[in-house]
Design a protein around this motif. Structure first.
Motif, short mmCIF file in Angstrom:
data_model
loop_
_atom_site.label_atom_id
_atom_site.label_comp_id
_atom_site.label_asym_id
_atom_site.label_seq_id
_atom_site.Cartn_x
_atom_site.Cartn_y
_atom_site.Cartn_z
N PRO A 99 7.03 10.94 29.25
CA PRO A 99 8.34 11.48 28.85
C PRO A 99 8.31 12.10 27.45
N SER A 100 7.55 11.48 26.52
CA SER A 100 7.45 12.04 25.18
C SER A 100 6.90 13.46 25.23
N VAL A 101 5.83 13.63 26.03
CA VAL A 101 5.20 14.94 26.10
C VAL A 101 6.18 15.98 26.65
N LEU A 102 6.88 15.59 27.72
CA LEU A 102 7.81 16.55 28.34
C LEU A 102 8.90 16.95 27.36
N MET A 103 9.43 15.96 26.61
CA MET A 103 10.55 16.24 25.72
C MET A 103 10.12 16.98 24.47
N LEU A 104 8.87 16.71 24.05
CA LEU A 104 8.35 17.39 22.86
C LEU A 104 8.42 18.91 23.04
N THR A 105 7.90 19.38 24.16
CA THR A 105 7.93 20.82 24.40
C THR A 105 9.36 21.29 24.64
N GLY A 164 1.91 13.42 15.84
CA GLY A 164 1.93 14.78 15.31
C GLY A 164 1.26 15.75 16.25
N GLY A 165 1.18 16.98 15.81
CA GLY A 165 0.59 18.02 16.63
C GLY A 165 1.15 19.38 16.24
N GLY A 166 0.84 20.36 17.05
CA GLY A 166 1.20 21.73 16.70
C GLY A 166 2.69 21.98 16.62
N PHE A 167 3.45 21.45 17.59
CA PHE A 167 4.89 21.71 17.62
C PHE A 167 5.55 21.15 16.36
N GLN A 168 5.22 19.90 16.03
CA GLN A 168 5.84 19.25 14.88
C GLN A 168 5.45 19.97 13.59
N ALA A 169 4.14 20.23 13.44
CA ALA A 169 3.68 20.88 12.22
C ALA A 169 4.32 22.25 12.07
N GLY A 170 4.43 22.96 13.18
CA GLY A 170 5.02 24.30 13.13
C GLY A 170 6.45 24.27 12.62
N VAL A 171 7.27 23.35 13.16
CA VAL A 171 8.66 23.34 12.71
C VAL A 171 8.77 22.82 11.28
N ILE A 172 7.89 21.89 10.86
CA ILE A 172 7.99 21.40 9.47
C ILE A 172 7.62 22.52 8.51
N LEU A 173 6.56 23.27 8.84
CA LEU A 173 6.15 24.40 7.99
C LEU A 173 7.26 25.44 7.91
N ALA A 174 7.85 25.74 9.07
CA ALA A 174 8.93 26.72 9.09
C ALA A 174 10.13 26.20 8.30
N TYR A 209 -1.89 23.68 30.83
CA TYR A 209 -1.24 24.87 31.38
C TYR A 209 0.23 24.90 30.99
N ASP A 210 0.85 23.73 31.15
CA ASP A 210 2.27 23.59 30.87
C ASP A 210 2.57 23.98 29.43
N THR A 211 1.77 23.42 28.51
CA THR A 211 2.00 23.69 27.10
C THR A 211 1.77 25.15 26.78
N MET A 212 0.79 25.77 27.46
CA MET A 212 0.58 27.20 27.23
C MET A 212 1.81 27.99 27.65
N GLY A 213 2.40 27.58 28.79
CA GLY A 213 3.64 28.24 29.22
C GLY A 213 4.74 28.08 28.19
N GLU A 214 4.87 26.86 27.64
CA GLU A 214 5.92 26.61 26.64
C GLU A 214 5.71 27.49 25.41
N THR A 215 4.43 27.59 24.99
CA THR A 215 4.14 28.43 23.82
C THR A 215 4.53 29.88 24.11
N ALA A 216 4.24 30.32 25.34
CA ALA A 216 4.60 31.69 25.70
C ALA A 216 6.12 31.85 25.70
N VAL A 217 6.85 30.80 26.13
CA VAL A 217 8.32 30.88 26.13
C VAL A 217 8.83 31.03 24.70
#
Lengths: 147, 183, 191
Positions: B139-145, A36-46, C153-161
């Motif tokens: 790979p999980s991290v890259l694909m997650l974003t 889990g984490g921010g991305f997953q939680a964000g889309v589930i909430l949305a 850094y990467d994730t911050m960029g993604e959030t900004a995107v």
């Protein structure tokens, strides 16, 4: 887009939404320990808000999560993220170097540097993703139908 | 071609097949929504390609159980130098190269660590001592974003399609071009 | 070599391929969107079996949930009328067959599936799994650690995107006379 005429869908949605919200919060705050984490939680909430909007109508969803608030949350999430980085810089480290979010701020309650940093950053991501996905849904659903 | 080779490469082939299906939808259909669907399928196949590469047979998800993590977390941070890390690495691999690398690594120079890396190419990178094998988290991290950014860009594309429909009255590519030529 | 994992793997992949072909051939746009949702859900199940639960979560919520809703909203706004297309178009088919053949040729010397000696697992060494134990003071989920800390850094960029994309959608589709915006404007003037 309201489905007010279908009682089964309405009742089932009302039953499901609290658990979806709870699960989203679990995924957000338990993201360091389980999957889990921010991305997953964000889309589930949305997704929960989107479901509510689909079943009870856009106006009802906008009363729960006002668009004005969502627009500000979109920016707030990025600010939390970048702010964490700036905070580490102010505490003498590099940008986003969580080790400098030291342990002695509130020792028994707040976790150590890396834990706190990851928690804050994931919170920022979660806020932004929730707000953006909800706003995108509002914008699409609120558009006038033309024929 | 042996069965083993077939099963070893089957995933890549299916991923390529999915990729090409998406590509086919994009180039053969004039409807803009359908093109975006094709792009989505293409995109998902790229996610699958990355995730396939991260898998290690017999491995498990890269989440280290708290009990195991507690056993391995350093009680005294000062004892954890190159020596300690090396013990962690060397334990899982019985390579002659690792033994050769050991005295140098104990010298605790950064250079020595590089020598050690080259000396033991086997799966030391993915195991912790005698614990379970973990699949590669990268790979999980890259694909997650990538997934979340993908849906955000898809939303922008769909918004543009809605605007095109409002101004042109159609979302068929050739009709849009015809309208453009007339004006 | 053939165990239950391989069987699940082969079964889900075959279903994925069948779904993708259906999406390509089906005439009804609404049905095509629904099949895209199924496709996303199948790929999420496959990701789960490949030890990537974090990605599977996201793909299930995004692909099968939000993306489907967005596609349906777009469909409602643009109308279902689609020009009839031939089920089989020879020239694009030739192009993708050649491209696919070249790509398959490229896979022949790839490391096999699940191979622990594959180059992707050799770098960085020691791996993030090992390093995170000491760096993160025992944080269990390595994916989160890499996402938020090592690749911060990467994730911050993604959030900004994502933020930028959201802003772009609002700008593209905002109605000219939005009562919300007017109220907003007058508030700010008063303040």
């Amino acid at each position: 887009m309201s489905m007010n005429t279908f009682p089964i869908i309405r009742v089932v949605t009302k039953l499901l939404i609290p658990y979806i919200l709870l699960f989203a919060l679990y995924v957000q705050f338990h993201g360091d320990y389980g999957p889990g984490g921010g991305f997953q939680a964000g889309v589930i909430l949305a997704a929960a808000l989107t479901l509510y909007g689909l079943v009870f109508g856009l106006e009802a969803a906008k009363r729960v999560a006002p668009p004005k608030l969502m627009q500000r949350l979109m920016a707030l999430g990025v600010l939390i993220y970048a702010g964490t980085g700036v905070a580490t810089m102010l505490m003498g480290g590099n940008f986003l170097d969580y080790n400098h979010l030291t342990h002695d701020v509130w020792p028994q309650v707040l976790p150590s540097g890396q834990h706190l940093g990851i928690f804050l950053v994931e919170l920022g991501v979660g806020v932004t993703v929730t707000a953006v996905m909800t706003m995108i849904f509002y914008t699409f659903a609120g558009r006038q139908h033309i024929t | 071609m042996s069965l083993e080779q077939f099963l070893g490469l089957y995933n890549y082939w299916i991923v390529i097949f999915l990729m090409m299906t998406g590509f086919y939808i994009v180039i053969s259909r004039g409807n803009l929504i359908r093109s975006i669907i094709g792009l989505n399928i293409f995109q998902t196949s790229v996610f699958l390609l990355y995730i396939t590469m991260g898998k290690i047979s017999g491995g498990t998800a890269p989440i280290i159980p708290p009990a195991l993590a507690a056993a391995h977390s350093p009680h005294d941070e000062h004892t954890l130098d190159a020596h300690g890390e090396h013990a962690l690495n060397g334990h899982s691999v019985d390579e002659p190269g690792a033994a050769a690398g050991e005295p140098i690594a104990n010298g605790a120079a950064e250079l020595a660590e590089h020598v050690e890396e080259i000396a033991e190419p086997v799966s030391a990178a993915v195991t912790i001592a005698d614990g379970p094998i973990y699949s590669n988290p990268l790979p999980s991290v890259l694909m997650l974003t990538a997934i979340v950014v993908g849906i955000a860009t898809t939303a922008v594309a769909l918004a543009l399609i809605v605007r095109i429909r409002e101004d042109y009255g159609t979302i068929e590519e050739d009709e849009i071009l015809a309208v453009d030529r007339r004006s | 070599m053939i165990n239950e994992f391989t069987m699940i793997d082969v079964a889900i992949l075959t279903l994925l391929a069948a779904t993708a072909v259906t999406v390509a051939r089906i005439r009804d746009l609404w049905a095509a969107i629904m099949f895209t949702g199924i496709y996303s859900f199948l790929s999420a199940s496959w990701m789960l079996s490949l030890d990537a639960p974090d990605v599977a979560f996201t793909e299930a919520a995004v692909g099968a949930g939000i993306a489907t809703v967005l596609f349906l909203c777009t469909l409602a706004l643009t109308g279902k009328n689609e020009k009839r297309f031939p089920r089989f178009s020879p020239v694009p088919f030739l192009v993708v067959t050649i491209t696919g053949a070249v790509l398959v040729y490229g896979t022949l010397d790839m490391p096999h599936f699940g191979d622990p000696d594959a180059p992707v697992h050799q770098y960085p060494s020691p791996s993030f799994v090992e390093r995170s134990q000491d760096d993160m003071h025992g944080l269990p989920n390595v994916v989160t650690a890499v996402l938020a800390s090592y690749r911060g850094y990467d994730t911050m960029g993604e959030t900004a995107v994502i933020f930028t994309a959201g802003t772009a959608v609002i700008l593209i589709l905002r109605k000219e006379e939005d009562p919300d915006d007017k109220a907003d404007g007058s508030e700010e003037e008063a303040a």
